[in-house]
Design a protein around this motif. Structure first.
Motif, mmCIF file in Angstrom:
data_model
loop_
_atom_site.group_PDB
_atom_site.id
_atom_site.type_symbol
_atom_site.label_atom_id
_atom_site.label_comp_id
_atom_site.label_asym_id
_atom_site.label_seq_id
_atom_site.Cartn_x
_atom_site.Cartn_y
_atom_site.Cartn_z
ATOM 1 N N GLU A 25 0.839 -1.210 0.000
ATOM 2 C CA GLU A 25 0.000 0.000 0.000
ATOM 3 C C GLU A 25 0.868 1.252 0.000
ATOM 4 O OE1 GLU A 25 -4.015 -1.402 2.439
ATOM 5 O OE2 GLU A 25 -2.219 -0.810 3.557
ATOM 6 N N ALA A 26 1.916 1.229 0.807
ATOM 7 C CA ALA A 26 2.797 2.402 0.892
ATOM 8 C C ALA A 26 3.441 2.690 -0.461
ATOM 9 C CB ALA A 26 3.865 2.178 1.960
ATOM 10 N N GLU A 27 3.889 1.629 -1.140
ATOM 11 C CA GLU A 27 4.510 1.834 -2.456
ATOM 12 C C GLU A 27 3.503 2.412 -3.446
ATOM 13 O OE1 GLU A 27 7.710 1.714 -3.136
ATOM 14 O OE2 GLU A 27 7.991 1.200 -1.026
ATOM 15 N N GLN A 28 2.260 1.955 -3.366
ATOM 16 C CA GLN A 28 1.226 2.491 -4.264
ATOM 17 C C GLN A 28 0.953 3.964 -3.973
ATOM 18 O OE1 GLN A 28 -1.892 -0.396 -3.411
ATOM 19 N NE2 GLN A 28 -1.664 -1.291 -5.444
ATOM 20 N N ILE A 29 0.868 4.286 -2.713
ATOM 21 C CA ILE A 29 0.609 5.681 -2.332
ATOM 22 C C ILE A 29 1.743 6.583 -2.797
ATOM 23 C CG2 ILE A 29 0.580 7.239 -0.311
ATOM 24 C CD1 ILE A 29 -2.117 6.034 -0.755
ATOM 25 N N LYS A 30 2.969 6.055 -2.755
ATOM 26 C CA LYS A 30 4.139 6.869 -3.123
ATOM 27 C C LYS A 30 4.219 7.155 -4.626
ATOM 28 C CE LYS A 30 7.382 5.189 0.386
ATOM 29 N NZ LYS A 30 8.642 4.417 0.546
ATOM 30 N N THR A 31 3.470 6.434 -5.444
ATOM 31 C CA THR A 31 3.589 6.591 -6.901
ATOM 32 C C THR A 31 3.525 8.067 -7.277
ATOM 33 O OG1 THR A 31 2.437 4.508 -7.168
ATOM 34 C CG2 THR A 31 2.658 5.894 -9.139
ATOM 35 N N PRO A 32 4.590 8.611 -7.846
ATOM 36 C CA PRO A 32 4.570 10.047 -8.128
ATOM 37 C C PRO A 32 3.799 10.376 -9.404
ATOM 38 C CG PRO A 32 6.657 9.109 -8.814
ATOM 39 C CD PRO A 32 5.854 7.976 -8.216
ATOM 40 N N GLY A 33 3.280 11.556 -9.441
ATOM 41 C CA GLY A 33 2.747 12.075 -10.691
ATOM 42 C C GLY A 33 1.276 11.863 -10.919
ATOM 43 N N VAL A 34 0.773 10.703 -10.580
ATOM 44 C CA VAL A 34 -0.638 10.439 -10.865
ATOM 45 C C VAL A 34 -1.518 11.272 -9.923
ATOM 46 C CG1 VAL A 34 -0.304 8.191 -11.880
ATOM 47 C CG2 VAL A 34 -0.541 8.369 -9.406
ATOM 48 N N PHE A 35 -2.721 11.501 -10.374
ATOM 49 C CA PHE A 35 -3.575 12.476 -9.702
ATOM 50 C C PHE A 35 -4.571 11.825 -8.729
ATOM 51 C CE2 PHE A 35 -2.372 14.291 -13.823
ATOM 52 C CZ PHE A 35 -1.869 15.521 -13.427
ATOM 53 N N ILE A 36 -5.127 12.629 -7.843
ATOM 54 C CA ILE A 36 -6.236 12.180 -6.998
ATOM 55 C C ILE A 36 -7.541 12.321 -7.784
ATOM 56 C CG2 ILE A 36 -7.463 12.496 -4.817
ATOM 57 C CD1 ILE A 36 -4.541 11.471 -4.630
ATOM 58 N N ASN A 37 -7.746 13.516 -8.351
ATOM 59 C CA ASN A 37 -8.883 13.740 -9.251
ATOM 60 C C ASN A 37 -10.227 13.292 -8.691
ATOM 61 O OD1 ASN A 37 -7.430 15.023 -11.161
ATOM 62 N ND2 ASN A 37 -7.506 13.395 -12.715
ATOM 63 N N ARG A 38 -10.536 13.717 -7.523
ATOM 64 C CA ARG A 38 -11.871 13.501 -6.973
ATOM 65 C C ARG A 38 -12.426 14.837 -6.497
ATOM 66 N NH1 ARG A 38 -11.233 9.490 -9.151
ATOM 67 N NH2 ARG A 38 -11.692 7.337 -8.534
ATOM 68 N N ALA A 39 -13.733 14.970 -6.641
ATOM 69 C CA ALA A 39 -14.403 16.189 -6.197
ATOM 70 C C ALA A 39 -15.772 15.831 -5.658
ATOM 71 C CB ALA A 39 -14.530 17.181 -7.356
ATOM 72 N N SER A 40 -16.322 16.715 -4.871
ATOM 73 C CA SER A 40 -17.705 16.551 -4.420
ATOM 74 C C SER A 40 -18.462 17.850 -4.621
ATOM 75 C CB SER A 40 -17.753 16.147 -2.950
ATOM 76 O OG SER A 40 -19.116 16.053 -2.548
ATOM 77 N N GLN A 41 -19.658 17.701 -5.169
ATOM 78 C CA GLN A 41 -20.573 18.848 -5.253
ATOM 79 C C GLN A 41 -21.901 18.483 -4.576
ATOM 80 O OE1 GLN A 41 -20.347 19.706 -9.535
ATOM 81 N NE2 GLN A 41 -18.854 21.336 -9.087
ATOM 82 N N GLU A 42 -21.804 17.544 -3.636
ATOM 83 C CA GLU A 42 -22.978 17.112 -2.873
ATOM 84 C C GLU A 42 -23.686 18.305 -2.235
ATOM 85 O OE1 GLU A 42 -23.267 13.546 -1.164
ATOM 86 O OE2 GLU A 42 -25.190 14.186 -0.351
ATOM 87 N N TRP A 43 -22.902 19.298 -1.842
ATOM 88 C CA TRP A 43 -23.467 20.459 -1.142
ATOM 89 C C TRP A 43 -23.333 21.709 -2.014
ATOM 90 C CZ3 TRP A 43 -19.948 16.972 0.875
ATOM 91 C CH2 TRP A 43 -20.508 16.000 1.724
ATOM 92 N N TYR A 44 -23.531 21.554 -3.323
ATOM 93 C CA TYR A 44 -23.495 22.743 -4.194
ATOM 94 C C TYR A 44 -24.658 23.660 -3.834
ATOM 95 C CZ TYR A 44 -21.674 25.289 -8.167
ATOM 96 O OH TYR A 44 -21.067 26.252 -8.952
ATOM 97 N N VAL A 45 -25.794 23.044 -3.459
ATOM 98 C CA VAL A 45 -26.883 23.778 -2.802
ATOM 99 C C VAL A 45 -27.117 23.064 -1.470
ATOM 100 C CG1 VAL A 45 -29.307 24.453 -2.867
ATOM 101 C CG2 VAL A 45 -27.942 24.473 -4.979
ATOM 102 N N ILE A 46 -27.029 23.807 -0.389
ATOM 103 C CA ILE A 46 -27.161 23.212 0.947
ATOM 104 C C ILE A 46 -28.622 23.270 1.376
ATOM 105 C CG2 ILE A 46 -26.452 23.376 3.357
ATOM 106 C CD1 ILE A 46 -23.907 24.847 2.329
ATOM 107 N N LYS A 47 -29.174 22.085 1.566
ATOM 108 C CA LYS A 47 -30.544 22.004 2.096
ATOM 109 C C LYS A 47 -30.442 21.270 3.433
ATOM 110 C CE LYS A 47 -32.683 22.048 -2.453
ATOM 111 N NZ LYS A 47 -33.353 21.273 -3.515
ATOM 112 N N ASP A 48 -30.207 22.014 4.460
ATOM 113 C CA ASP A 48 -29.958 21.450 5.785
ATOM 114 C C ASP A 48 -30.600 22.387 6.806
ATOM 115 O OD1 ASP A 48 -28.965 20.669 8.233
ATOM 116 O OD2 ASP A 48 -26.926 20.307 7.514
ATOM 117 N N ALA A 49 -31.692 21.930 7.408
ATOM 118 C CA ALA A 49 -32.456 22.785 8.326
ATOM 119 C C ALA A 49 -31.608 23.247 9.508
ATOM 120 C CB ALA A 49 -33.689 22.030 8.816
ATOM 121 N N GLU A 50 -30.606 22.442 9.867
ATOM 122 C CA GLU A 50 -29.753 22.858 10.989
ATOM 123 C C GLU A 50 -28.842 24.021 10.588
ATOM 124 O OE1 GLU A 50 -27.597 19.722 12.850
ATOM 125 O OE2 GLU A 50 -29.366 18.440 13.005
ATOM 126 N N PHE A 51 -28.611 24.154 9.296
ATOM 127 C CA PHE A 51 -27.743 25.233 8.807
ATOM 128 C C PHE A 51 -28.554 26.473 8.458
ATOM 129 C CE2 PHE A 51 -25.214 27.228 5.310
ATOM 130 C CZ PHE A 51 -24.116 27.582 6.074
#
Lengths: 195, 561
Positions: free
Chosen positions: B339-365
């Motif tokens: 796992e450590a060797e895989q994590i160390k792989t240089p150059g490749v990207f994470i490339n993840r994003a979230s837009q789950e809360w692009y509009v926040i519908k949360d009564a507590e907020f």
């Protein structure tokens, strides 16, 4: 801010220094001395005394302790001379380093009666610890450390980090392509293609 | 010679204009302030890319003045030469698009009608756009094709409508950590997806695909995979023979003819001598702050407050990107060797994003829906000096040095990896965020520098903190330690827009919906200046798409006449 005339003059001075191969921009000389503990090269703009303080300070901040290279092995002293001779950097910031080398050495004398480089390693460590508790000392020592980091990790063509010793120690991949000599700072600043 | 079109600047807002108009047979001249560096001139030299002013002006010669509120609530001014805080972003042919990280999220339909959707907010100058998402969608698709966007469309609750099924290029290679994030998100029932990038994963004509150098943002690309304006657009425009590129040409004044039209662009050449070009149409895309500055400097009898500024709107409602950053660490001792060797792989990207809360519908907020934002998940940048600098401080702010420092550095570089998240929320336009000319500080040519007021709205922080809490939860679920975040009103200078907002009312906007100045018959602005609100994503993709939209309008207008 400079006037236009001042800027043109400094620009001319810079280009001239490139053409003449002025000492500040000649990188190989930085590595030509085999033993810089007895460095006989030109230490301008530092006096010999200031340069000895610098070497001792860098050696304590980043020692040759068997865990990777120390300031000595990465040519941190001559790297800093190169920085101090760089006309493109803020002259006030470079003068700040020079002034504070004196201030730091005076601080050592005030505390322990001797110039910093004449103290033993334990005493040098104490002086740095005490200085780092002051506002001026904290900023000054931080600046010297940043320049040590640069010396450790920039491309060896800049005269420090010989053979990539800093990269090897930290298992750091510097990426590719590496810069050609003609594309190093500050020469790259004169580069622009035409249509 | 009189050109058909004169373009000021050569970055993302200029590239589509240069490309489309040159291909349409119009004679285009480009005045770029910086030098022309080509692909072969870029390397992975940290000294050049980040430690010295190489791609940006020396602050001794050209700086900005920043105005910020201090802890006591008093507005304080300081030049960037004095503070060392650099507000330049890439003064070379292709502009800062050469050095972007190229996260290419589209805006969403709600971003075009923020005021209508969510209502006004006290202290914020929110305005709906004069166009809708449907008007820009074809040009997002065009940008994806021509500039080159890689990724994979994943349906999620805020996925915007698309005219094409997927991106033209498949996703870039990813680090194994991306799949760990996927699993963590699934356990938390969070939606995350593959980030679209303006980077080629496959060759396109003369451009090669990404070679995973590990040095992307802040560095020029050595394979032309990154979709800079220079590599993707200007090189092809030059091949038409209709494009004249003048690097090292700093425009300082646009001259009008007394009848509300620009006739000349006055500029300084590399020697500091004054020159000019004449054209029938002028397009300014010098990046938001410098565009406003140029218009404000272009005063004359007809425009005593600056070009196109008789309404007093030029420079107003500057926006940046609200939000902040967070991080967490994975220690190799907690992983298997594989796992450590895989994590160390240089150059490749994470490339993840979230837009789950692009509009926040949360009564507590909030009782009502609130505009949220985007979270991008990334690796720590490989810059070694930059990574080292924070290590000289301990958690109490005390200096670390000697063998203790060396051990700390060695451990940091060899025994762990840090991952980060970046949060993007709307920077609400407000009366305390704008550009004007400074009364005291001049640049090396003797012209007044831009004075930038950096006031922000507290609402931005609340939204940012909401998203940071969600991102921290995800990082902890993915097994990261020392998870922390920092949301603040501090500014990322590379994320700037507004200052010449577009709109239908000449009294409240500088540009019309085609980005032509209301008050000037032949002046267009096509960088991020046009945006009345910035949305909750980085700006470059939208700047590209809008510039293609304006280019379409200009080609029709200029070729028919």
């Amino acid at each position: 801010m400079q006037t236009e005339e001042q800027w043109l003059l400094s620009r001319k001075k810079f280009v001239t220094s490139l053409l003449l191969g002025g000492a500040a921009l000649q990188l190989p000389w930085l590595t030509s001395c085999q033993d810089r503990r007895y460095f006989h090269g030109d230490t301008t703009p530092l006096s010999n005394h200031q340069f000895k303080v610098l070497q001792a300070l860098q050696g304590t901040l980043f020692p040759s302790d068997g865990n990777g290279p120390g300031a000595y092995e990465i040519n941190a002293d001559t790297y800093l001379l190169w920085v101090l001779n760089d006309d493109l950097l803020d002259p006030d910031e470079n003068q700040y380093i020079i002034d504070h080398l004196d201030k730091f050495d005076a601080f050592a004398k005030e505390r322990l009666m001797y110039s910093f480089y004449d103290l033993n390693p334990r005493e040098q460590q104490v002086v740095i610890e005490d200085a780092s508790e002051t506002t001026w000392g904290k900023r000054f020592l931080s600046r010297i450390l940043t320049l040590i980091f640069e010396a450790l990790l920039v491309d060896p063509q800049y005269g420090s980090n010989p053979d990539g010793v800093g990269w090897s120690w930290l298992e750091h991949d510097p990426g590719s392509p590496r810069p050609e000599e003609s594309h190093l700072y500050p020469t790259i600043l004169t580069l622009s293609h035409e249509v | 010679m009189k050109y058909d079109v004169c373009v000021v600047g050569s970055g993302a807002g200029a590239g589509p204009i240069i490309y489309e108009l040159s291909k349409a047979g119009l004679n285009v001249v480009v005045l770029e302030k910086g030098p022309w560096l080509k692909t072969e001139d870029f390397s992975k030299d940290e000294m050049v890319a980040t430690r010295r002013s190489v791609y940006t002006p020396n602050l001794k010669d050209e700086c900005h003045v920043l105005v910020k509120k201090n802890a006591a609530g008093k507005w304080m001014r300081q030049s960037t030469y004095s503070s060392g805080r650099d507000f330049w972003n890439g003064n070379v042919v292709g502009g800062s698009s050469n050095f972007m990280s190229a996260y290419f999220h589209r805006l969403k339909p709600v971003d075009f009608r923020l005021k209508s959707e969510f209502g006004p907010i006290e202290g914020a100058n929110i305005a709906d756009w004069p166009i809708r998402y449907a008007d820009l969608e074809p040009f997002y698709a065009k940008t994806e094709e021509i500039v080159g966007v890689s990724g994979k469309v994943v349906q999620h609750k805020h996925q915007e409508p698309r005219s094409t099924e997927d991106f033209p290029y498949p996703p870039l290679s990813e680090n194994v950590f991306s799949t760990w994030l996927d699993s963590a998100a699934e356990r938390l029932n969070y939606e995350i997806f593959t980030s679209p990038r303006g980077i080629l994963s496959q060759p396109k004509e003369a451009r090669k695909s990404c070679y995973y150098s590990n040095y992307c943002g802040s560095y020029g690309c050595s394979s032309d995979a990154k979709g800079s304006s220079r590599a993707a657009l200007i090189n092809q425009a030059l091949e038409t023979g209709n494009c004249t590129l003048l690097p090292n040409s700093k425009v300082f004044h646009l001259e009008t003819n007394g009848n509300g039209a620009v006739v000349k662009a006055n500029y300084y050449d590399i020697n500091g001598d004054k020159q000019f070009v004449e054209a029938n149409t002028f397009v300014v895309a010098a990046q938001a702050i410098e565009t406003s500055r140029l218009l404000l400097m272009s005063k004359n009898e007809d425009f005593p407050n600056g070009l196109a500024n008789n309404s007093g709107n030029v420079g107003k409602n500057l926006v940046f990107s609200g939000g902040g950053v967070g991080s967490g660490q994975l220690f190799f001792e907690d992983l298997t060797q594989e796992e450590a060797e895989q994590i160390k792989t240089p150059g490749v990207f994470i490339n993840r994003a979230s837009q789950e809360w692009y509009v926040i519908k949360d009564a507590e907020f909030s009782d009502t829906p609130v505009k949220g934002g985007t979270i991008d998940f990334v690796s720590e940048h490989a810059n070694a000096v930059t990574k080292s600098i924070p290590l000289k401080w301990d958690d109490d702010g005390k200096l670390v040095f000697g063998s203790e420092l060396k051990e700390k550095m060695h451990s940091y570089f060899t025994e762990q990896r840090k991952f980060k998240f970046e949060i993007f929320v709307d920077w609400l336009p407000n009366d305390n965020c704008f550009v004007e000319l400074d009364d005291e500080v001049k640049d090396k040519w003797g012209d007044p520098v831009a004075k930038i007021w950096l006031g922000y709205h507290d609402h931005d922080l609340k939204v940012g903190e909401y998203l940071a809490e969600k991102a921290e939860e995800l990082f902890k679920e993915a097994g990261l330690q020392n998870v922390r975040s920092n949301i603040s009103g501090s500014v990322s200078p590379n994320l700037q827009a507004g200052g010449c907002r577009f709109g239908n009312d000449p009294n409240t906007s500088v540009l019309d919906k085609n980005c032509k100045a209301h008050e000037v018959s032949n002046l267009y602005v096509t960088d991020g200046s046009f945006m009345p609100t910035g949305g909750s994503v980085t700006y470059t993709f939208t700047i590209y798409a809008n510039a293609f939209r304006v280019a379409d309008h200009l080609v029709q207008k200029l070729t028919s006449s």
